[in-house]
Write a protein that holds these residues in place. Structure first.
Motif, short mmCIF file in Angstrom:
data_model
loop_
_atom_site.label_atom_id
_atom_site.label_comp_id
_atom_site.label_asym_id
_atom_site.label_seq_id
_atom_site.Cartn_x
_atom_site.Cartn_y
_atom_site.Cartn_z
N GLU A 263 37.66 -25.46 -39.16
CA GLU A 263 39.07 -25.12 -39.11
C GLU A 263 39.88 -26.24 -39.77
N ALA A 264 41.03 -25.88 -40.34
CA ALA A 264 41.79 -26.84 -41.14
C ALA A 264 42.47 -27.92 -40.30
N ASP A 265 42.96 -27.56 -39.12
CA ASP A 265 43.77 -28.49 -38.33
C ASP A 265 43.11 -28.73 -36.99
N CYS A 342 25.90 -0.54 -15.52
CA CYS A 342 25.39 -1.08 -16.78
C CYS A 342 25.91 -2.49 -17.03
N PHE A 343 27.17 -2.74 -16.67
CA PHE A 343 27.72 -4.09 -16.83
C PHE A 343 27.07 -5.05 -15.83
N LEU A 344 26.85 -4.57 -14.62
CA LEU A 344 26.21 -5.40 -13.59
C LEU A 344 24.81 -5.79 -14.01
N ASP A 345 24.03 -4.82 -14.50
CA ASP A 345 22.66 -5.11 -14.91
C ASP A 345 22.62 -6.18 -16.00
N TYR A 346 23.58 -6.13 -16.90
CA TYR A 346 23.61 -7.10 -17.99
C TYR A 346 24.03 -8.48 -17.49
N ILE A 347 25.12 -8.55 -16.76
CA ILE A 347 25.72 -9.86 -16.44
C ILE A 347 24.92 -10.61 -15.39
N ARG A 348 24.05 -9.93 -14.65
CA ARG A 348 23.23 -10.62 -13.66
C ARG A 348 22.30 -11.65 -14.29
N THR A 349 21.96 -11.47 -15.54
CA THR A 349 21.06 -12.41 -16.20
C THR A 349 21.64 -12.92 -17.52
N SER A 350 22.96 -12.97 -17.60
CA SER A 350 23.57 -13.30 -18.89
C SER A 350 24.84 -14.14 -18.71
N ARG A 351 25.17 -14.80 -19.79
CA ARG A 351 26.45 -15.51 -19.88
C ARG A 351 27.10 -15.10 -21.20
N ILE A 352 28.42 -14.94 -21.16
CA ILE A 352 29.20 -14.64 -22.35
C ILE A 352 30.25 -15.74 -22.51
N ASN A 353 30.41 -16.20 -23.73
CA ASN A 353 31.43 -17.20 -24.03
C ASN A 353 32.30 -16.68 -25.17
N ILE A 354 33.60 -16.69 -24.98
CA ILE A 354 34.55 -16.34 -26.05
C ILE A 354 35.28 -17.61 -26.43
N ASN A 355 35.13 -18.04 -27.68
CA ASN A 355 35.88 -19.22 -28.13
C ASN A 355 36.78 -18.84 -29.28
N ILE A 356 38.05 -19.20 -29.14
CA ILE A 356 39.14 -18.71 -30.01
C ILE A 356 39.73 -19.88 -30.77
N ARG A 357 39.98 -19.65 -32.05
CA ARG A 357 40.40 -20.74 -32.93
C ARG A 357 41.63 -20.38 -33.76
N GLN A 358 42.41 -21.39 -34.08
CA GLN A 358 43.44 -21.29 -35.11
C GLN A 358 42.82 -21.85 -36.38
N VAL A 359 42.68 -21.01 -37.39
CA VAL A 359 41.93 -21.39 -38.60
C VAL A 359 42.77 -22.22 -39.55
N PHE A 360 44.03 -21.81 -39.77
CA PHE A 360 44.85 -22.45 -40.79
C PHE A 360 46.00 -23.23 -40.17
#
Length: 360
Positions: A263-265, A342-360
């Protein structure tokens, strides 16, 4: 982004790599093939626990050495580290409703074309992967010809000039299994490692490909990111969410030490949100030779990295998927309805990370 300053054998001997190995998931050796593999015990006594730090601070105002309270008028406690300026940790920043919303979005909408995923390079853009996995569909590769399958596919993608991949019901896919390549949608979902929102990142050339077609980051996520970014923003400036990477972790998955440096800044923060199973996050220094600090990341925690902290190597050597350490009971209760299974079955053995950036 995900850059490195050393490679090969030298990287294996760095302080960062040694700490990664210390916390990585390893299993006990077992002579029996029928026994369930047991993870090796690991000493977690040196891992910073900002949930406990926050509870203690709220009760008596005490903080462990090296941890500081960031007083910026935010609506919940924020902590930093004396020797890592620009690093902010907001424990429990996201409500349970917010966590459930973004888990759903991360699985159903964020991997949808034109957003790119790690599957694009092999299969091309895949539509409705989560729904296909839920319905037990199978992805089938067939040569282009006049002789298709007897049933209409539920979804299709193009992959080059000679092949097509399509989702089919399992019994139909089985009938073609000897002549076509097949892969269950559930396997593809488990092998989903990342998706990109907003401006698309070109992993081959390590830059943002502004010409690639893309959807804007959803407005609700933009507003959430702006609110979370406030403590790390220069006075009088507002965070502009322009790109996001969603990382998906399954049992044994790791994210090696890296820098987010495209990212630029760098005065603008990366806003990192955690969902699902608890993880260990490593925050090092400007060299892999600097020994990193280990800390727990739980569902709902938010981390900000701005300024000098943007120059620090960081990674995730471990997620905890066992019942004792995953710490996802509130999510399990919220996803207990039949429609959310279906969401429960997935998240019981999973982690999700959302990382958000300002590019310019």
């Amino acid at each position: 982004m995900y850059g490195s300053d050393r490679a090969g054998d030298d990287a294996e001997r760095t302080a960062f790599r040694k700490t990664e190995k210390k916390y990585k998931l390893y299993y006990e050796n077992s002579k029996s093939t029928k026994k369930k593999k047991q993870p090796k015990q690991v000493d977690l006594s040196e891992v910073l626990d900002f949930k406990s730090i926050s509870e203690s601070f709220n009760q008596n105002g005490e903080l462990p050495p090296g941890v500081v309270h960031v007083n910026c008028g935010f609506d919940r406690p924020i902590f930093g580290l004396e020797n890592r300026p620009g690093f902010y940790f907001i424990p429990g920043a996201l409500t349970l409703d917010e966590q459930c919303t973004w888990i759903r979005e991360s699985l159903t909408n964020f991997p949808q074309p034109p957003n790119r995923t790690n599957h694009n390079i092999i299969y091309g853009p895949i539509s409705n992967l989560f729904v296909a996995a839920k319905e037990g569909k199978v992805f089938v590769e067939e040569e282009r010809s006049d002789n298709g399958l007897d049933s209409e596919p539920s979804a299709s993608v193009s992959n080059g000039d000679s092949n097509r991949w399509k989702f089919y019901e399992e019994d139909i896919a089985r009938s073609r299994g000897k002549t076509c390549k097949t892969v269950p949608a559930s396997v593809l979902l488990r092998k989903l490692r990342w998706s990109t929102l907003g401006l698309q990142f070109d992993w081959s050339n390590r830059n943002y490909a502004v010409s690639l077609r893309h959807n804007k980051i959803p407005n609700a996520l933009c507003q959430l990111a702006k609110r979370m970014a406030e403590p790390a923003m220069p006075i009088g400036e507002e965070f502009r969410p322009e790109a996001a990477i969603v990382n998906y972790f399954g049992p044994g998955d790791t994210l090696g030490g890296h820098l987010d440096d495209m990212e630029a800044d760098w005065s603008k923060p990366i806003v990192s949100m955690s969902f699902g199973c608890k993880a260990i996050f490593l925050l090092g220094g400007k060299s892999r030779q600097d020994e990193p600090l280990a800390m727990f990341l739980r569902s709902g925690d938010v981390v900000l990295m701005a300024g000098e902290a943007r120059e620090c190597f960081h990674g995730v050597p471990r997620i905890f998927t066992d019942e004792e350490n995953a710490e996802i009971t509130p999510l399990e209760l919220r996803f207990s309805d039949k429609d959310d299974r279906c969401f429960l079955d997935y998240i019981r053995t999973s982690r999700i990370n959302i990382n958000i950036r300002q590019v310019f």
